[in-house]
Scaffold this motif. Structure first.
Motif, PDB file in Angstrom:
ATOM      1  N   PRO A  22       0.794  -1.232   0.000  1.00 33.61           N
ATOM      2  CA  PRO A  22       0.000   0.000   0.000  1.00 33.61           C
ATOM      3  C   PRO A  22       0.827   1.283   0.000  1.00 33.61           C
ATOM      4  CG  PRO A  22      -0.036  -1.063   2.164  1.00 33.61           C
ATOM      5  CD  PRO A  22       0.585  -2.032   1.220  1.00 33.61           C
ATOM      6  N   HIS A  23       2.078   1.221   0.408  1.00 37.59           N
ATOM      7  CA  HIS A  23       2.901   2.432   0.477  1.00 37.59           C
ATOM      8  C   HIS A  23       3.712   2.669  -0.794  1.00 37.59           C
ATOM      9  CE1 HIS A  23       2.083   2.940   4.787  1.00 37.59           C
ATOM     10  NE2 HIS A  23       2.188   1.625   4.873  1.00 37.59           N
ATOM     11  N   LEU A  24       3.687   1.705  -1.721  1.00 33.90           N
ATOM     12  CA  LEU A  24       4.518   1.799  -2.917  1.00 33.90           C
ATOM     13  C   LEU A  24       3.982   2.843  -3.891  1.00 33.90           C
ATOM     14  CD1 LEU A  24       6.974   0.588  -4.402  1.00 33.90           C
ATOM     15  CD2 LEU A  24       5.400  -1.040  -5.478  1.00 33.90           C
ATOM     16  N   LYS A  25       4.878   3.721  -4.346  1.00 29.57           N
ATOM     17  CA  LYS A  25       4.499   4.795  -5.267  1.00 29.57           C
ATOM     18  C   LYS A  25       5.167   4.673  -6.631  1.00 29.57           C
ATOM     19  CE  LYS A  25       3.839   7.972  -1.390  1.00 29.57           C
ATOM     20  NZ  LYS A  25       4.193   9.271  -0.765  1.00 29.57           N
ATOM     21  N   ALA A  26       6.310   4.009  -6.696  1.00 24.11           N
ATOM     22  CA  ALA A  26       7.023   3.915  -7.968  1.00 24.11           C
ATOM     23  C   ALA A  26       7.998   2.747  -7.962  1.00 24.11           C
ATOM     24  CB  ALA A  26       7.775   5.219  -8.247  1.00 24.11           C
ATOM     25  N   ILE A  27       8.311   2.282  -9.165  1.00 27.36           N
ATOM     26  CA  ILE A  27       9.307   1.232  -9.365  1.00 27.36           C
ATOM     27  C   ILE A  27      10.307   1.734 -10.409  1.00 27.36           C
ATOM     28  CG2 ILE A  27       9.714  -1.176 -10.010  1.00 27.36           C
ATOM     29  CD1 ILE A  27       6.714  -1.690  -9.479  1.00 27.36           C
TER      30      ILE A  27
END
Length: 671
Positions: free
Chosen positions: A180-185
């Motif tokens: 849920p905290h992931l914004k970018a890869i």
């Protein structure tokens, strides 16, 4: 040597405002531990000596080195057959660019940036860039499953994940909806196979933050305090869920200086990076020690452990080299194999020289200031040639650690005049706590405590052995979000309990005898440390690759054995074919076996008999009948990382092996 101060280019005056980095500011803290991501700790400062030195952040350390060594090569990567270098000034500027991009992507203070892939300049830049941007640098083992990646990324509340290639990206895409905290890869090697929102190439990522003001980044860098967390090292999780070891800026900068000064490192050090950077040893030795001393890090090929490492060493000729025990053992096996194919005269010369080399190094160990007659000739004919062949002719510091190493391997390299300096420690003390030195070592010891640190043996038994406890500025802050586990590791006085068993001799040398959680406790209540027994058998039998003692809560001890076999260079999977050394061993016994399956299928009388004879010799040295091995079995396949029996640093995963070979073990105890 006098170091020329480089031009600072477009770096703002705030970056290097304090030339000596003496502006020491600490966050308020009255406790030695915390489990909060944004928490702070009271530092374990002393009144005098190296433990009294003013604390600095990792970023201040980096700034200081840029001032002194800005034009020197910091990183070297091989592209198109040529080594391309990055100077310290370029390195620092690229880390700033990455930090700005992390900020633009929404990296929140003290949230994770997970890095998943093989060692590279991009790995380093992402790591330091995350710290500059106020986040937490988090290495994830490249061999991790999607589930393991999900656990680490979720636990550190990662806002950004940096992956090496499509293979690693696929793992993250599989569990992306559980983060849920992931914004970018960000993918740092190869082109993307698809375009989608929130997914960036390394080139695009590095350009994202161009518009972020220098002042914004400078303010964040200035706000970081030496007693706050900057890096999370996740434990291997062999005895439970992985724990996020919180290392402060001071943990890293202090231990880097203390360890490097113990080894007498200089600003001309050259090292090769190839071991997993998610492990604390690789981070300290590959990233922070070069930054501290102004050295250069060369990146090995991703297939280094599959056979290309020595060719890289031959090209780079490092001055410092760290190998886990299995790496040194593999080199030993290869050299023995090559030696067996040499002419009779060369074998005789080699044997003679090795006796000279071992004697010379034992003289040094015992404080005898003389070398055996013939040393200079042996050095010219054998030692220098071997070192050159291995790429270690400039290497004054050969290190080993992260797992126990056998006396046989230590003595083998001593005989070639290549002393292996043993380091001992754990993630929870930012890497090293003791180290052997050229002028102070014992063949079965892990060396003495680092200056500024202390060792205490907790609840010693009659033989002086007890749990090894640490004290020093390098002792970790705590486990992220795990107060109960933290208080299990740290006692009320703040001593770190290692879980290892050991004892000190009268000269302060530490001897590790086992691990509490690895102790085999027989049905009769006898506590048996497995490693000494396993090592004793391997020293007796050059055909044995791995040995694991079993018998917890059983009536007697047994042992699982694997034979030395070839390895698939592409997959790392052990093969059925025996190594050349193992085949030669069989032939000397009159056996024609060339495969593991042949030895097991026929219960080869020659091999089984010699193993039993070796086991009998080991049993004769047992301290009690309860410590004698009564049964054993040869397994059909060697242990490996790919098979799951070994961790990323080639340390044995005992619980995994116990589960995999449960039926074999149960068979030992059928009446």
């Amino acid at each position: 040597m006098a170091l020329k101060r480089p031009s600072l280019g477009n770096m703002s005056s705030v970056d290097l405002e304090d030339e000596e980095c003496t502006d020491v500011q600490l966050a308020l803290a009255d406790c030695l531990w915390t489990t909060a991501r944004d928490g702070a700790v009271r530092l374990r400062m002393e009144e005098t000596g190296i433990a009294a030195e003013p604390p600095i952040t990792t970023l201040q350390l980096f700034q200081r080195t840029v001032q002194l060594c800005g034009n020197k090569p910091a990183l070297a990567t091989k592209r198109g057959g040529q080594w391309e270098t990055t100077t310290y000034l370029q390195y620092y500027q690229q880390c700033r660019a990455a930090a700005k991009s992390f900020l633009l992507l929404g990296l929140e203070p003290f949230h994770g940036v997970g890095i998943l892939g093989f060692n590279s300049a991009e790995w380093f830049i992402a790591d330091i860039g995350a710290i500059m941007a106020g986040g937490l640098a988090v290495g994830i083992y490249a061999t991790s499953s999607p589930e393991a990646c999900q656990y680490v990324a979720a636990n550190c509340e990662a806002n950004v994940l940096v992956v090496e290639n499509h293979q690693q990206l696929v793992k993250i895409l599989e569990i992306e909806d559980q983060l849920p905290h992931l914004k970018a890869i960000v993918q740092y090697h190869d082109e993307l196979n698809e375009e989608r929102a929130g997914l960036y190439t390394w080139k695009d990522f590095m350009e994202l933050g161009t518009g972020v003001p220098d002042s914004k980044l400078d303010n964040i860098i200035a706000s970081r305090k030496a007693n706050q967390c900057c890096t999370l090292i996740y434990t291997s999780g062999t005895t439970g869920r992985p724990k996020g070891v919180m290392l402060s800026h001071d943990n890293i900068t202090w231990v880097t200086k203390a360890f490097g000064e113990s080894l007498n490192l200089t600003d001309n050090e050259v090292t090769v990076s190839y071991l997993p950077l998610s492990h604390v040893a690789a981070q300290i030795l590959d990233i922070w020690i070069p930054i501290c001393f102004g050295g250069t890090t060369y990146f090995a090929n991703p297939d280094a452990l599959k056979g290309t490492l020595v060719s890289t060493l031959q090209e780079v000729r490092p001055t410092t080299f760290f190998g886990v025990p299995r790496v040194w053992e593999k080199i030993q096996e290869k050299m023995k194999d090559m030696g067996s194919k040499s002419s009779f005269i060369k074998q005789k010369i080699s044997s003679w020289a090795k006796k000279i080399g071992l004697g010379a190094n034992y003289n040094r160990m015992n404080g005898i200031n003389s070398t055996p007659w013939g040393y200079a000739l042996a050095d010219s004919l054998v030692f220098q040639r071997v070192k050159t062949a291995l790429g270690l002719d400039r290497c004054s510091t050969c290190l080993t650690g992260a797992a126990p190493i056998s006396r046989d391997t230590i003595e083998y390299f001593l005989s070639l005049d290549i002393p292996l300096l043993v380091g001992y420690g754990m993630s929870e003390c930012a890497g090293p706590h003791t180290v052997s030195l050229h002028e102070a070592f014992r063949t079965s010891s892990c060396g003495r405590c680092l200056v500024g640190c202390m060792i205490r043996i907790h609840q010693p038994q009659e033989d002086g052995a007890g749990e090894i406890c640490y004290w020093g500025r390098h002792v970790f802050m705590g486990y992220l979000n795990m107060p109960e586990m933290t208080m299990e590791a740290l006692d009320e006085e703040g001593w770190l309990h290692s879980g290892d068993l050991g004892k000190l001799d009268q000269d302060g040398f530490l001897y590790v005898t086992g691990r509490i959680k690895e102790l085999v406790i027989t049905a009769g209540g006898e506590n048996v440390p497995p490693v000494p027994i396993e090592d004793a058998l391997k020293e007796e039998l050059p055909i044995i690759s791995n040995a694991m003692l079993v018998g917890d809560q059983r009536k007697f001890l047994s042992m699982l054995l694997t034979l030395k076999c070839t390895v698939d260079v592409d997959t790392g999977e052990p093969q059925d074919d025996l190594t050349a050394e193992a085949i030669q061993f069989c032939q000397q016994l009159g056996s024609s076996a060339t495969r593991v399956s042949e030895v097991i299928g026929t219960k080869d009388p020659a091999i089984y008999e010699v193993i039993q004879e070796a086991m009998d010799r080991v049993n004769q040295k047992a301290l009690s009948n309860a410590q004698k091995v009564q049964k054993w079995a040869i397994l059909g396949k060697d242990f490996s990382i790919a098979g799951g029996e070994l961790g990323p640093t080639l340390k044995l995963k005992r619980p995994v092996v116990l589960s995999m070979y449960e039926k074999v073990i149960d068979g030992f105890y059928v009446s």
